[in-house]
Scaffold this motif. Sequence first.
Motif, mmCIF file in Angstrom:
data_model
loop_
_atom_site.group_PDB
_atom_site.id
_atom_site.type_symbol
_atom_site.label_atom_id
_atom_site.label_comp_id
_atom_site.label_asym_id
_atom_site.label_seq_id
_atom_site.Cartn_x
_atom_site.Cartn_y
_atom_site.Cartn_z
ATOM 1 N N THR A 47 1.699 -0.895 5.991
ATOM 2 C CA THR A 47 1.390 -1.720 4.829
ATOM 3 C C THR A 47 2.484 -1.568 3.779
ATOM 4 O O THR A 47 2.945 -2.551 3.194
ATOM 5 N N LEU A 78 -5.151 -9.454 8.737
ATOM 6 C CA LEU A 78 -4.402 -8.431 7.994
ATOM 7 C C LEU A 78 -2.911 -8.749 8.013
ATOM 8 O O LEU A 78 -2.245 -8.736 6.972
ATOM 9 N N ASP A 90 -8.852 -5.432 4.230
ATOM 10 C CA ASP A 90 -9.233 -4.018 4.229
ATOM 11 C C ASP A 90 -8.976 -3.464 2.824
ATOM 12 O O ASP A 90 -7.832 -3.413 2.365
ATOM 13 N N GLU A 91 -10.031 -3.065 2.139
ATOM 14 C CA GLU A 91 -9.930 -2.617 0.744
ATOM 15 C C GLU A 91 -8.995 -1.418 0.575
ATOM 16 O O GLU A 91 -8.228 -1.347 -0.389
ATOM 17 N N ARG A 92 -9.046 -0.485 1.498
ATOM 18 C CA ARG A 92 -8.189 0.711 1.409
ATOM 19 C C ARG A 92 -6.713 0.323 1.546
ATOM 20 O O ARG A 92 -5.870 0.774 0.773
ATOM 21 N N GLU A 94 -5.476 -2.613 0.974
ATOM 22 C CA GLU A 94 -5.142 -3.396 -0.214
ATOM 23 C C GLU A 94 -4.784 -2.462 -1.358
ATOM 24 O O GLU A 94 -3.885 -2.756 -2.154
ATOM 25 N N HIS A 121 -9.213 5.246 -3.595
ATOM 26 C CA HIS A 121 -9.346 4.769 -2.210
ATOM 27 C C HIS A 121 -9.266 5.922 -1.213
ATOM 28 O O HIS A 121 -9.174 5.690 -0.002
#
Length: 150
Positions: A47, A78, A90-92, A94, A121
């Motif tokens: 990421t 994603l 995916d919040e984490r 992000e 997170h």
Amino acid sequence: MEATAERLGHVPAAVAKLATSPHLLDGFLTLSAAFGQTTLEPLARETVVMTVAVRNECHVCVAMHTGKLRTLGAGRELIAALRERRPLPDERLEGVRQFTLEVLRTAGAVGDGELRAFLAHGFTPQNALEVVMGIGTYTMSTLANRLVRA
């Protein structure tokens, strides 16, 4: 280049072009390997890499790391969101993307609130520094790849 050929089965054209400066190539490969050993999980590392590659418009980097994301089992949404600079499903992850962008935006002078949001997170202060390492490593790579027209 031999280590890259051994690991990948070939020498990508981008790597060959960076070999014009053996010091840059060695530095990148060394830092990249070290980044790969950090405590950030693989999808979080990718990421960071994709956020830098997309921001710096390194098309060869985006293509290469899209493949890496696929091998890690990342879903199409994603990958598309990373490539299109959209919030991640995916919040984490992000949280990683937003923190990466904030480190870049502020040249490291991230505010307390943004750091707390990253840590909320489930990340650690060590992870925050590892994000900086990834940004440095892949900023070097993306800028060099663009310079040599990889």
